[in-house]
Each structure stands twice: as structure tokens, then as C-alpha cells.
Design a protein around this motif. Structure first.
Motif, mmCIF file in Angstrom:
data_model
loop_
_atom_site.group_PDB
_atom_site.id
_atom_site.type_symbol
_atom_site.label_atom_id
_atom_site.label_comp_id
_atom_site.label_asym_id
_atom_site.label_seq_id
_atom_site.Cartn_x
_atom_site.Cartn_y
_atom_site.Cartn_z
ATOM 1 N N ARG A 175 90.587 19.521 60.709
ATOM 2 C CA ARG A 175 89.335 19.055 60.077
ATOM 3 C C ARG A 175 88.121 19.657 60.779
ATOM 4 N NH1 ARG A 175 91.943 13.800 59.763
ATOM 5 N NH2 ARG A 175 90.836 13.182 61.665
ATOM 6 N N GLN B 106 87.854 23.370 59.972
ATOM 7 C CA GLN B 106 87.368 23.556 58.599
ATOM 8 C C GLN B 106 85.845 23.493 58.551
ATOM 9 O OE1 GLN B 106 88.737 20.577 55.854
ATOM 10 N NE2 GLN B 106 88.313 21.826 54.055
ATOM 11 N N MET C 13 95.837 27.957 57.552
ATOM 12 C CA MET C 13 96.655 27.395 56.475
ATOM 13 C C MET C 13 97.649 28.416 55.921
ATOM 14 S SD MET C 13 96.118 24.290 56.415
ATOM 15 C CE MET C 13 97.409 24.170 55.189
ATOM 16 N N GLU D 98 97.184 21.639 50.422
ATOM 17 C CA GLU D 98 96.117 21.838 51.410
ATOM 18 C C GLU D 98 95.719 23.307 51.487
ATOM 19 O OE1 GLU D 98 95.030 20.756 56.074
ATOM 20 O OE2 GLU D 98 97.038 20.311 55.292
ATOM 21 N N LYS E 199 93.462 24.130 48.606
ATOM 22 C CA LYS E 199 92.108 23.632 48.863
ATOM 23 C C LYS E 199 91.374 24.464 49.906
ATOM 24 C CE LYS E 199 93.177 18.806 47.724
ATOM 25 N NZ LYS E 199 93.321 17.425 48.276
#
Length: 343
Positions: A218, A221, A232, A258, A261
Motif C-alpha cells: 500500500r 503504491q 505486482m 490486484e 488494478k
């Protein structure tokens, strides 16, 4: 008789008792008389002289019996009483040799540090062959202590020291593992994107706990989207490679979602998407939701599996049979409901 005279009298008695005991070979009696003389506050220099004689006698006895506890006590007390290095030499030499033979199993770093300090006082060179094992053992024990702490700087020094002294590689790897975990935790709380990316890569290399990567991803990102996308891609590739035939599609699906995204390119998604489609096709024969089965069949048609031969074609046929079975059940149910409604 005044109290001071009584005290002086007892002091003289204890001093005489001590002097007599020093002429005997009974070390226990000497120690007992020395203790009573101290209680009676016999003159300090007399006490020190008696302590030196007791220490010298216990050093001789300790060397004869190879009694390490007696030697250690005698050396400490002799030092406190003012014995010279020359007077303590024999005791220290024997103590060192006995200590070296014991350190292989000791769990106390202090015991080894004291040994090394004594060796230095005795003039032993740093590379003395009898100090190799104690130094290796100390490096191991210090490494274990550092692993239990949360001080990355101390742990790094201990890992380096363990490598230098050739501590067992498995122990060093435990330290390196802990170091990577600490760095990942620290980098996750920091705001340096490159540091976080590198910490994640190093932690992954030592198989750090997966839960540590959740907050780290997180953070990455937010701080470094490009690096997050690259991460990823790597995570998706590993997820596909690590799959076993028994794994359900739910193992791969969240990682794929994920990655989508995260903006991973279609080319990097293709292998995982096809793998997921095949896993779902295999599961479709036991599903109870017709719409899920139809979605899976539609995806399979994109890959041409409806026309394929072999195992994939057989899977498609079994899934299509399941779809028809579920459709028939629905129609029967609808007919019964309609009849009930008509009646």
C-alpha cells in the motif's frame, strides 16, 4: 570494662585466630577466620595480607584439582587484595585453559568475554589458536541475542561478526532473515520509495512473512506507482509458478485482480488469466450457480477450448454438461412453481 575495650579484645582474638589458621592447610578454616576477622574490623592491611595468602593457596589447589570455580574466585579475590600479575599468572593460565575447554557449550556471553579479557591481560595474541573456538561461540551467542532484539544496527554488526568468525551458515541466515524483516518494517514506516522497494525485494528473497508485504505494498503504491506495478508483475509470476494441481482458483484470483488494478500490461497478465480460466473450468463441474458456469464456459470459448481435443476439451464438455444439468433443474423448478401457482 568499657565497650571499646571489649571490641578491641575481640579484634585481637580474631586477628590471632586468623594468624594461626594461615599456618594450617585447611582453606575452609582460613576463609572462615578471615570472614570473622572482617566482622571484627581487624586492620585492613592484615586482612589484605591474609586474603593474598588465601588466594595464593586456593590458586595452587585449584590448579592441582583443575577446579575452575575455585580458580575464578581466587583470582578475583587475589586481584582485589593486591596480588601482582606475576603472582596470579599460574592461576590465570590454568583458568584460561579450563575455560577454553568449557566455552563450546556455554550459553553465557559474559563467561566468554571474561575469558577473552583474561587472555588479553595474559598477553595472548588475538589470533591464538585456543581463542578461535571461544570467539566463534561468542559471535554466535551475540548473534542470537541480537536476533531477539529490534536493533537493526546491532544485528548487522553481529551478522558481519558471525561471518568473520565462521559461525554456522544456518545461524547466520537466521540473522540475515531477521535483518531483512526489520528493514522492511522500518522502510514501511518511512517515506523513501527506493528504500521501500529494495527492502521489499530483499525481504521476499528470504521468504519474509506475507502479512508484512500488505502494508508495504500500500505504501509503495502511494510513493512509487511504477515500482508497485513491477512488484505486482513479479508477484503474479510467482503466484502462477507456485500453484499446485490441488490449489483452488481462489488462490490465484485475488493476485490477478490486484495486478489488473495495478495497471499491469495485458501481455504480463495473459499467462495468469489463462491459468485461472483453466482452474475455473475444472471447478465448474461441481458448481451450483449456472451463471458462474456460463461465465466460465464463455471465457473458455475465447481460448478455443470448446473445440479442443484431449483433457481441455473433456473439461469443457464436462462443464457444459453441468450447465445443462443446472438449466434442466431450473426449468423443472419453474414448472413446479407454475403448477402450484395455477392450482
Amino acid at each position: 570494662v568499657e565497650e571499646s575495650e571489649i571490641t578491641l579484645g575481640w579484634r585481637l582474638v580474631r586477628e590471632l585466630e586468623l594468624a594461626v589458621s594461615l599456618k594450617k592447610p585447611d582453606l575452609k578454616e582460613i576463609r572462615m577466620r578471615l570472614g570473622k576477622a572482617r566482622e571484627a574490623k581487624v586492620e585492613e592491611e592484615t586482612l589484605r595480607e591474609a586474603a593474598r595468602k588465601l588466594a595464593a593457596a586456593e590458586i595452587r589447589e585449584g590448579c592441582r584439582l583443575e577446579n575452575i570455580e575455585m580458580l575464578e574466585r581466587a583470582i578475583d579475590e587475589g586481584t582485589a587484595a593486591g596480588m601482582t600479575d606475576k603472582q596470579l599468572f599460574m592461576g590465570k593460565q590454568t583458568f584460561l585453559k579450563l575455560q577454553v575447554s568449557m566455552v563450546a557449550t556455554t550459553e553465557s556471553p559474559e563467561v566468554i568475554r571474561k575469558l577473552l579479557s583474561t587472555a588479553k591481560e595474559m598477553g595472548w595474541p588475538e589470533d591464538h589458536k585456543d581463542l578461535v573456538q571461544p570467539k566463534t561461540r561468542l559471535a554466535l551467542l551475540e548473534l542470537r541475542e541480537a536476533i531477539e532484539s529490534a536493533d537493526a544496527e546491532v544485528l548487522q554488526k553481529c551478522v558481519d561478526n558471525a561471518k568473520e568468525h565462521r559461525v554456522d551458515i544456518e545461524e547466520v541466515e537466521k540473522g540475515d532473515y531477521r535483518l531483512r524483516v526489520l528493514e522492511l518494517q522500518s522502510a514501511t514506516n518511512d517515506y523513501l520509495p527506493e528504500r521501500l522497494r529494495d527492502a521489499m525485494m530483499e525481504a521476499k528473497a528470504v521468504s519474509a512473512p506475507k502479512e508484512l508485504f500488505v502494508p508495504a505494498k500500500r505504501k509503495l503504491q502511494d510513493l512509487y506507482p511504477e515500482a508497485y506495478t513491477e512488484w505486482m508483475i513479479l508477484e503474479l509470476e510467482e503466484a502462477v509458478c507456485d500453484l499446485s494441481p490441488e490449489d483452488p482458483s481462489s488462490t490465484l484470483r485475488p493476485v490477478l485482480e490486484e495486478a489488473i488494478k495495478a495497471g499491469v500490461d495485458e501481455g504480463d497478465l495473459r499467462q495468469a488469466e489463462e491459468k485461472l480460466a483453466k482452474m475455473e473450468l475444472n471447478e465448474a463441474v461441481t458448481m451450483v450457480d449456472r451463471f458462474d458456469v456460463e461465465r466460465i464456459l464463455n471465457t473458455a470459448q475465447v481460448y478455443g477450448w470448446d473445440l479442443a481435443q484431449g483433457s481441455v476439451g473433456a473439461l469443457y464438455k464436462a462443464a457444459d454438461d453441468r450447465r445443462q444439468e443446472l438449466l434442466l433443474k431450473e426449468r423443472k423448478s419453474d414448472c413446479i412453481d407454475n403448477l402450484k401457482f395455477a392450482v
